[in-house]
Design a protein around this motif. Structure first.
Motif, PDB file in Angstrom:
ATOM      1  N   HIS A  47       0.826  -1.209   0.000  1.00  0.00           N
ATOM      2  CA  HIS A  47       0.000   0.000   0.000  1.00  0.00           C
ATOM      3  C   HIS A  47       0.862   1.262   0.000  1.00  0.00           C
ATOM      4  CE1 HIS A  47      -4.022  -1.593   0.150  1.00  0.00           C
ATOM      5  NE2 HIS A  47      -3.742  -2.386   1.184  1.00  0.00           N
ATOM      6  N   TYR A  48       1.940   1.255   0.799  1.00  0.00           N
ATOM      7  CA  TYR A  48       2.812   2.434   0.840  1.00  0.00           C
ATOM      8  C   TYR A  48       3.515   2.649  -0.497  1.00  0.00           C
ATOM      9  CZ  TYR A  48       2.177   3.440   5.785  1.00  0.00           C
ATOM     10  OH  TYR A  48       1.634   3.802   6.999  1.00  0.00           O
ATOM     11  N   LEU A  49       3.871   1.567  -1.170  1.00  0.00           N
ATOM     12  CA  LEU A  49       4.480   1.708  -2.495  1.00  0.00           C
ATOM     13  C   LEU A  49       3.516   2.401  -3.452  1.00  0.00           C
ATOM     14  CD1 LEU A  49       6.417  -1.574  -3.418  1.00  0.00           C
ATOM     15  CD2 LEU A  49       7.352   0.667  -2.918  1.00  0.00           C
ATOM     16  N   LEU A  50       2.260   1.987  -3.388  1.00  0.00           N
ATOM     17  CA  LEU A  50       1.249   2.593  -4.260  1.00  0.00           C
ATOM     18  C   LEU A  50       1.075   4.076  -3.928  1.00  0.00           C
ATOM     19  CD1 LEU A  50      -0.957   2.370  -6.408  1.00  0.00           C
ATOM     20  CD2 LEU A  50      -2.539   1.633  -4.607  1.00  0.00           C
ATOM     21  N   VAL A  51       1.014   4.373  -2.625  1.00  0.00           N
ATOM     22  CA  VAL A  51       0.837   5.770  -2.211  1.00  0.00           C
ATOM     23  C   VAL A  51       1.983   6.639  -2.725  1.00  0.00           C
ATOM     24  CG1 VAL A  51       0.883   7.309  -0.198  1.00  0.00           C
ATOM     25  CG2 VAL A  51      -0.558   5.261  -0.165  1.00  0.00           C
ATOM     26  N   LEU A  52       3.206   6.175  -2.560  1.00  0.00           N
ATOM     27  CA  LEU A  52       4.368   6.979  -2.925  1.00  0.00           C
ATOM     28  C   LEU A  52       4.557   7.076  -4.435  1.00  0.00           C
ATOM     29  CD1 LEU A  52       6.822   5.770  -0.141  1.00  0.00           C
ATOM     30  CD2 LEU A  52       5.783   8.026  -0.348  1.00  0.00           C
ATOM     31  N   SER A  53       4.089   6.080  -5.165  1.00  0.00           N
ATOM     32  CA  SER A  53       4.180   6.172  -6.625  1.00  0.00           C
ATOM     33  C   SER A  53       3.141   7.149  -7.164  1.00  0.00           C
ATOM     34  CB  SER A  53       3.993   4.792  -7.260  1.00  0.00           C
ATOM     35  OG  SER A  53       2.704   4.281  -6.978  1.00  0.00           O
ATOM     36  N   LEU A  54       1.949   7.226  -6.495  1.00  0.00           N
ATOM     37  CA  LEU A  54       0.892   8.144  -6.941  1.00  0.00           C
ATOM     38  C   LEU A  54       1.095   9.550  -6.394  1.00  0.00           C
ATOM     39  CD1 LEU A  54      -2.267   5.875  -6.531  1.00  0.00           C
ATOM     40  CD2 LEU A  54      -1.142   6.520  -8.661  1.00  0.00           C
ATOM     41  N   ALA A  55       1.639   9.645  -5.183  1.00  0.00           N
ATOM     42  CA  ALA A  55       1.750  10.959  -4.530  1.00  0.00           C
ATOM     43  C   ALA A  55       3.140  11.127  -3.932  1.00  0.00           C
ATOM     44  CB  ALA A  55       0.675  11.091  -3.443  1.00  0.00           C
ATOM     45  N   PRO A  56       4.182  11.304  -4.778  1.00  0.00           N
ATOM     46  CA  PRO A  56       5.545  11.445  -4.263  1.00  0.00           C
ATOM     47  C   PRO A  56       5.710  12.623  -3.314  1.00  0.00           C
ATOM     48  CG  PRO A  56       5.457  11.743  -6.676  1.00  0.00           C
ATOM     49  CD  PRO A  56       4.097  11.356  -6.232  1.00  0.00           C
ATOM     50  N   GLU A  57       4.763  13.576  -3.371  1.00  0.00           N
ATOM     51  CA  GLU A  57       4.866  14.726  -2.481  1.00  0.00           C
ATOM     52  C   GLU A  57       4.639  14.346  -1.008  1.00  0.00           C
ATOM     53  OE1 GLU A  57       0.579  14.516  -3.928  1.00  0.00           O
ATOM     54  OE2 GLU A  57       2.600  14.284  -4.786  1.00  0.00           O
ATOM     55  N   LEU A  58       4.137  13.105  -0.759  1.00  0.00           N
ATOM     56  CA  LEU A  58       3.894  12.654   0.615  1.00  0.00           C
ATOM     57  C   LEU A  58       5.111  11.962   1.230  1.00  0.00           C
ATOM     58  CD1 LEU A  58       0.278  11.172   0.295  1.00  0.00           C
ATOM     59  CD2 LEU A  58       0.963  13.397   1.197  1.00  0.00           C
ATOM     60  N   LYS A  59       6.217  11.932   0.499  1.00  0.00           N
ATOM     61  CA  LYS A  59       7.405  11.200   0.967  1.00  0.00           C
ATOM     62  C   LYS A  59       7.804  11.586   2.378  1.00  0.00           C
ATOM     63  CE  LYS A  59       9.813  10.038  -3.338  1.00  0.00           C
ATOM     64  NZ  LYS A  59      11.049  10.291  -4.141  1.00  0.00           N
ATOM     65  N   ASP A  60       7.917  12.875   2.629  1.00  0.00           N
ATOM     66  CA  ASP A  60       8.365  13.322   3.948  1.00  0.00           C
ATOM     67  C   ASP A  60       7.385  12.931   5.045  1.00  0.00           C
ATOM     68  OD1 ASP A  60      10.616  14.379   2.817  1.00  0.00           O
ATOM     69  OD2 ASP A  60       9.850  16.439   2.741  1.00  0.00           O
ATOM     70  N   ASP A  61       6.079  12.936   4.702  1.00  0.00           N
ATOM     71  CA  ASP A  61       5.052  12.641   5.710  1.00  0.00           C
ATOM     72  C   ASP A  61       5.069  11.170   6.135  1.00  0.00           C
ATOM     73  OD1 ASP A  61       4.208  15.268   5.609  1.00  0.00           O
ATOM     74  OD2 ASP A  61       2.739  14.879   4.021  1.00  0.00           O
ATOM     75  N   VAL A  62       5.337  10.273   5.194  1.00  0.00           N
ATOM     76  CA  VAL A  62       5.223   8.837   5.500  1.00  0.00           C
ATOM     77  C   VAL A  62       6.588   8.147   5.635  1.00  0.00           C
ATOM     78  CG1 VAL A  62       2.991   8.699   4.327  1.00  0.00           C
ATOM     79  CG2 VAL A  62       5.087   8.113   3.078  1.00  0.00           C
ATOM     80  N   LYS A  63       7.646   8.925   5.547  1.00  0.00           N
ATOM     81  CA  LYS A  63       8.986   8.339   5.494  1.00  0.00           C
ATOM     82  C   LYS A  63       9.269   7.392   6.668  1.00  0.00           C
ATOM     83  CE  LYS A  63      13.858   9.749   5.449  1.00  0.00           C
ATOM     84  NZ  LYS A  63      14.779  10.904   5.355  1.00  0.00           N
TER      85      LYS A  63
END
Length: 846
Positions: A47-63
């Protein structure tokens, strides 16, 4: 089990518009959090892979959450041996976070655990470059650097005489016409560069280690020889003509010799070279240009030996005591070190250890004159081939001094050609150590002048083997002759009564039911010989157990007397058996340990050992039986737990431990990894009044001047390497801490008194500090080059074990300064001590 449904592809749903994408991202985040709650890390990771591929701007939030999920999922994949999936996950993670030092370090840890040391080093190195203050990555890089670039590389490159002699021999050969050269096992490339500087037309160099190959490429380029030296990342055995080299060569140079000459495979590689890579050798009758013929540098070796007495070797390879702190060691348990091999063994383990005998603690006593073991000609193909098939030849050497036979010490003279040679004798200033063959399994090790030391020598499985070492006593020979004459006289008399009487007197001891040979590392044997260690633990454990049962007059249980009472005529024990619960003692120290058996002698105790090897378990069972332990008193803890990674658990669901013994110092002299984490878990598993041993650890250090430590830690400029610029490249792998030191014999000048640097309290963690500054007064002027350190393990306030003591099985370590500091007597230096997890760093402030 984690859900293994397919991971969404990168960019899935991208065409559904921003609103659709946001809904999918939100649902995936929610699902990931739900999966984490259920510990379904595989699905959460997807799920996290999908999130980061769709919304790379969330990288810092979910790192941080992504890292946690990755690490947990990787642990599960490793446990399931799904190695490709594990590596794939890290590759995906590093595509998303290419500059994340934590992920780089974790990837390196997994690779190192799998045995990929070269690759692991790359990730650790990258993590340190990304964050020079990342302690975990620095510690990992230092540890792996010791594997990849062994410390002898630094010592060898700083050996000016070795470099000068090799350079002269190579220069001479090239000048005489050997213009095409192959350097086998090039390391840093120094011998290749000698050949190129001498004027060789074509130079080839092969190196199997990826790390050393890349280092050689950098060094060759820095010395502007990349166009004249072709580097091959491969074994010499795999080199083919014309695939890798266009034609046969006139010269092979190599230094693939270890302390026992043959241990790095020089015989096999030279046989291959003569058969496939070199021109034919010049015969004695031929006088033509050397370029038409093949030759090898070194041309040969003469191997020498000497029988010696050495207490330091003895205590690391033979268990000297029959009784250790009241524990009887039965004769049917035989302890041996890995260096012991019988004559008919099929094992290919290295049959010797190595020591710098000129600096071994306590020194050594020669018991024989120096004797020649064998001679080998590296320019004779038939001789090389016959080495491996030759039967062992016998050696019979007279003793010249009285003493104890502890080892055969071996060294050699490397004959580079008819003019130049190098000796590895302990009497020479050399970068090489000597090969040591410990003597084991003799009934009597004492030797007198006139006795003879016998042995067999051979080259088998690419190792020099010295086997069947024994003593032929002069007195014994005479007694045998007397006994033979007496027997003849007895039989000629025909006195049947006397003969029967003689036979009746040939009593033998009752054969043991089971014999067990227990192979121990030298440090484990030294531990068994460490009397203060066992006496200290016995005293400290007795005090703790006595304090937990104040109503009893606590006395050590005399297991032998109890055994005799229970087996007396009445069949009843006079002692009233205790119905109370036993005290539970867990020993999780690494390797072979007698401490659980020691604990079992102290009363109503249920001791648990955490030894892993079957032979160790059998040996401990036999020792327990010989000391009359009731059956099943001693337990092996790893048989009771499902997950070996979770050794620290309750003894039973409703019970707690009275004593937990932790391994706190590695034999190398460093603090054990994850010590503080293990101590934190242990504190939660102790009953009221229970203790962790040791309860606290004190770290001591001092200022010293030691050129030896400097030269063993880094290559010093270009002078030692005869003007070649190698230091910057190999010094990337220098580590600030030198381990496995013997401070008692280290060549150094103390510049201060020992001072306490740090206290690590395992029972009371709030007393620990992560940073500390210690003032050290200089008591002698000089250059501070290092800070050696050692530890006192405090089992309690009265019982301390000193890791630098004479009987210690531990070595010591030292921080080596990048830049020595000139000091004057009376000055003060400030040492800055940092403690992070189980890592301690020391920096010097002026």
């Amino acid at each position: 089990m984690p859900n293994s449904r397919p991971r969404p592809r990168r960019g899935a749903g991208g065409g559904a518009g921003a609103a659709g994408r946001d809904r999918l991202v939100a649902r995936s985040l929610q699902s990931a959090e739900h999966c984490l709650g259920d510990q379904d890390f595989g699905t959460a990771y997807a799920h996290y892979l999908l999130v980061l591929s769709l919304a790379p701007e969330l990288k810092d939030d979910v790192k941080e959450t992504f890292q946690y999920t990755l690490f947990k999922w990787a642990e599960e994949l490793h446990a399931l041996s799904r190695i490709q999936d594990l590596l794939g996950c890290y590759e995906q993670a590093l595509e998303l976070f290419p500059d994340d030092e934590v992920i780089c370090n974790s990837m390196g840890e997994h690779l190192f655990r799998m045995g990929f040391r070269d690759e692991a080093a790359g990730y650790f190195h990258k993590a340190v470059k990304l964050n020079p203050d990342f302690s975990d990555a620095k510690e990992n890089f230092y540890r792996v650097a010791n594997w990849l670039v062994e410390r002898w590389h630094f010592i060898m490159l700083n050996d000016t005489r070795r470099n000068t002699v090799y350079n002269a021999a190579i220069q001479k050969a090239v000048c005489l016409g050997s213009r095409t050269v192959l350097d086998i096992g090039t390391g840093t490339g120094i011998l290749s560069m000698f050949a190129k500087k001498a004027g060789a037309q074509s130079v080839y160099a092969c190196e199997l280690s990826k790390t050393m190959y890349e280092l050689a490429c950098d060094a060759v380029a820095a010395n502007k020889m990349e166009n004249g030296i072709k580097l091959l990342h491969m074994k010499s055995l795999d080199i083919e003509i014309p695939k890798h080299i266009p034609e046969r060569l006139s010269l092979v140079v190599t230094e693939t010799v270890d302390a026992g000459v043959f241990g790095e495979g020089i015989v096999e590689s030279l046989i291959h070279a003569w058969e496939h890579l070199l021109l034919r050798p010049k015969t004695k009758e031929e006088n033509g240009n050397c370029g038409k013929y093949g030759k090898v540098i070194p041309a040969g070796a003469v191997i020498f030996g000497m029988a010696v007495e050495c207490a330091e070797i003895r205590r690391h390879h033979r268990v000297g005591a029959k009784d250790i702190a009241g524990i009887h060691l039965p004769t049917n348990v035989k302890f041996q070190s890995p260096a012991y091999t019988s004559v008919d063994t099929e094992e290919t383990v290295e049959p010797y250890t190595t020591e710098k005998m000129s600096g071994i603690p306590g020194g050594y006593l020669p018991l024989t004159e120096c004797f020649q073991i064998m001679k080998v000609d590296f320019n004779n193909l038939q001789e090389l081939k016959s080495l491996a098939t030759k039967k062992p030849h016998s050696l019979n050497v007279p003793a010249i001094k009285e003493g104890v036979l502890d080892a055969i010490m071996v060294w050699f003279v490397l004959q580079l050609d008819d003019e130049y040679s190098l000796s590895t004798s302990p009497s020479e200033e050399t970068c090489w150590e000597q090969a040591v063959y410990p003597v084991q399994a003799l009934e009597d090790y004492c030797i007198q002048p006139g006795d003879r030391v016998t042995m067999e020598a051979s080259c088998h499985d690419c190792y020099l083997r010295i086997q069947g070492i024994s003593i032929l006593h002069l007195e014994h020979e005479m007694e045998v002759m007397k006994g033979f004459t007496k027997s003849k006289d007895l039989l000629s008399l025909g006195n049947e009564a006397e003969l029967c009487s003689a036979l009746a007197n040939l009593q033998t001891s009752r054969p043991e039911a089971l014999e067990q040979t227990c192979m121990l590392e030298p440090t484990e044997i030294a531990l068994l010989n460490n009397v203060p260690y066992h006496e200290g633990f016995k005293t400290a454990m007795r005090k703790v157990l006595s304090s937990l049962a104040p109503e009893l007059l606590w006395q050590p249980m005399d297991t032998h007397c109890q055994y005799m009472e229970m087996n007396s005529g009445s069949g009843q024990s006079n002692a009233t058996p205790s119905t109370a619960d036993p005290f539970y003692v867990l020993d999780v120290s690494e390797g072979f340990s007698l401490l659980p058996i020691l604990a079992g002698t102290l009363g109503h105790v249920k001791p648990y050992s955490s030894v892993e090897k079957d032979q160790h378990c059998i040996a401990l069972d036999l020792i327990a039986e010989a000391n009359h332990f009731p059956k099943d008193t001693l337990e092996f803890w790893l048989r009771h737990i499902e997950d070996e990674a979770a050794v620290l658990q309750r003894p039973k669901s409703d019970k707690l431990w009275s004593i937990i013994i932790l391994d706190v110092i590695e034999p190398s002299g460093l603090i054990q990894q994850e010590l503080m984490e293990k101590a934190a878990i242990s504190r939660c598993l102790l009953q009221s009044g229970g203790k962790i041993f040791p309860q606290y650890v004190l770290m001591f250090g001092m200022l010293v001047e030691s050129q030896t430590l400097v030269e063993e830690s880094a290559v010093q400029g270009t002078e030692h390497t005869l003007g070649l610029n190698i230091a910057p490249f190999i010094n990337q792998f220098q580590v600030p801490i030198r381990v496995c030191l013997d401070l008692s014999s280290l060549p150094c000048v103390p510049l201060s008194q020992p001072v306490e640097l740090l206290r690590l309290d395992l029972m009371t963690p709030y007393l620990n500090t992560s940073n500390k500054e210690v003032k050290v007064r200089v008591c002698r002027s000089g250059r501070v080059t290092a800070v050696p350190f050692w530890f006192h393990l405090c089992l309690d306030d009265e019982v301390r074990l000193d890791t630098s003591g004479e009987a210690s099985h531990w070595k010591q370590a030292a921080v080596v300064l990048d830049d020595p500091i000139q000091v004057q007597e009376g000055e003060e230096l400030v040492l800055s001590i940092e403690h992070h997890k189980s890592n301690v760093s020391i920096a010097v402030k002026q």
